[in-house]
Design an enzyme around this catalytic site. Structure first.
Site, PDB file in Angstrom:
ATOM      1  CE  LYS A 185       4.043   0.890  -3.320  1.00 47.01           C
ATOM      2  NZ  LYS A 185       3.715   1.873  -2.287  1.00 47.01           N
TER       3      LYS A 185
ATOM      4  NE  ARG B  32       4.853   8.679   1.635  1.00 44.20           N
ATOM      5  CZ  ARG B  32       5.497   8.728   0.477  1.00 44.20           C
ATOM      6  NH1 ARG B  32       6.059   7.647  -0.006  1.00 44.20           N
ATOM      7  NH2 ARG B  32       5.593   9.843  -0.196  1.00 44.20           N
ATOM      8  CB  SER B  33       3.530  -0.334   2.425  1.00 43.27           C
ATOM      9  OG  SER B  33       4.115  -0.471   1.135  1.00 43.27           O
TER      10      SER B  33
ATOM     11  CG  HIS C   2      11.154   9.660  -4.211  1.00 41.46           C
ATOM     12  ND1 HIS C   2      11.128   8.715  -3.218  1.00 41.46           N
ATOM     13  CD2 HIS C   2       9.872  10.047  -4.395  1.00 41.46           C
ATOM     14  CE1 HIS C   2       9.879   8.549  -2.804  1.00 41.46           C
ATOM     15  NE2 HIS C   2       9.101   9.351  -3.505  1.00 41.46           N
TER      16      HIS C   2
ATOM     17  N   GLY D  34       0.817  -1.204   0.000  1.00 44.13           N
ATOM     18  CA  GLY D  34       0.000   0.000   0.000  1.00 44.13           C
ATOM     19  C   GLY D  34       0.854   1.259   0.000  1.00 44.13           C
TER      20      GLY D  34
END
Length: 197
Positions: free
Chosen positions: A13, A10-11, A48, A8
């Protein structure tokens, strides 16, 4: 070997995928699918990129919102020509993310008045590129079908298409990780097998 990382918002990943890449290669090629629509998105992209630079791992960034199959073919050709046999590990390609790529295509279809079946053609091209890519490859995607049913038709269609795309990529990948609350679980190793019924 292709690896799918899903979860999901902001999990964790993307962080997991980047850490996985750093342990799988000596360098990486980061394929970013995001389009910059506004100031907030521009800030996210800049953050990022800064995080990748600070990691100390040598990333080369390729920005491509639509032609992922073409990018993979180009990288494969480049590595086939230039990768020396004495090099320990080829660069790891990390595509982040497939659901942004999907939304880019859905907007393009709508804007250009293209038929919906064009999406299936793009899935096919991407699947062939993933299957034919012989070097380390990480694909990041989102799980979007676990929440509330979207209230508008395009949202419901996006949710359905994301589910279809994720299933297709999971079939092609050697490993599939689900990341929840920063905890990765490898799904294929624990998947139910019909022959065990």
């Amino acid at each position: 070997m292709a690896v799918l990382v899903t979860g999901g918002a902001r999990s964790g990943k993307s962080s997991f995928a980047e850490a996985y890449a750093e342990r799988s290669g000596d360098s990486g090629i980061y394929v970013a699918t995001s389009r910059i629509w506004d100031e907030e998105m521009a800030e996210r992209v800049a953050n990022h990129r800064l995080d990748r630079e600070r990691s100390g791992f040598p990333w080369r960034t390729v920005e491509e919102p639509l032609d992922l199959a073409g990018v993979l073919a180009g990288i494969k050709g480049e590595l086939d020509r230039h990768l020396r046999s004495d090099e320990a590990r080829p660069p790891v390609v990390l595509i982040d993310c497939l659901t942004l790529w999907l939304s880019n295509w859905m907007f393009k279809l709508e804007e250009d008045g293209l038929p919906d079946k064009r999406l299936n053609e793009e899935y096919r091209k991407l699947a062939e590129a993933v299957e034919g890519y012989p070097y380390p490859l990480l694909l990041v995607t989102n799980e979007v079908g676990g929440g509330v049913v979207p209230a508008y038709p395009l949202g419901r269609r996006f949710r359905d298409e994301a589910g279809r795309l994720n299933r297709l990529m999971a079939q092609l990948c050697d490993r599939v990780f689900l990341v929840t609350a920063g905890i990765p679980v490898e799904l294929k190793s624990i998947a139910f097998k019909w022959e065990n019924l």
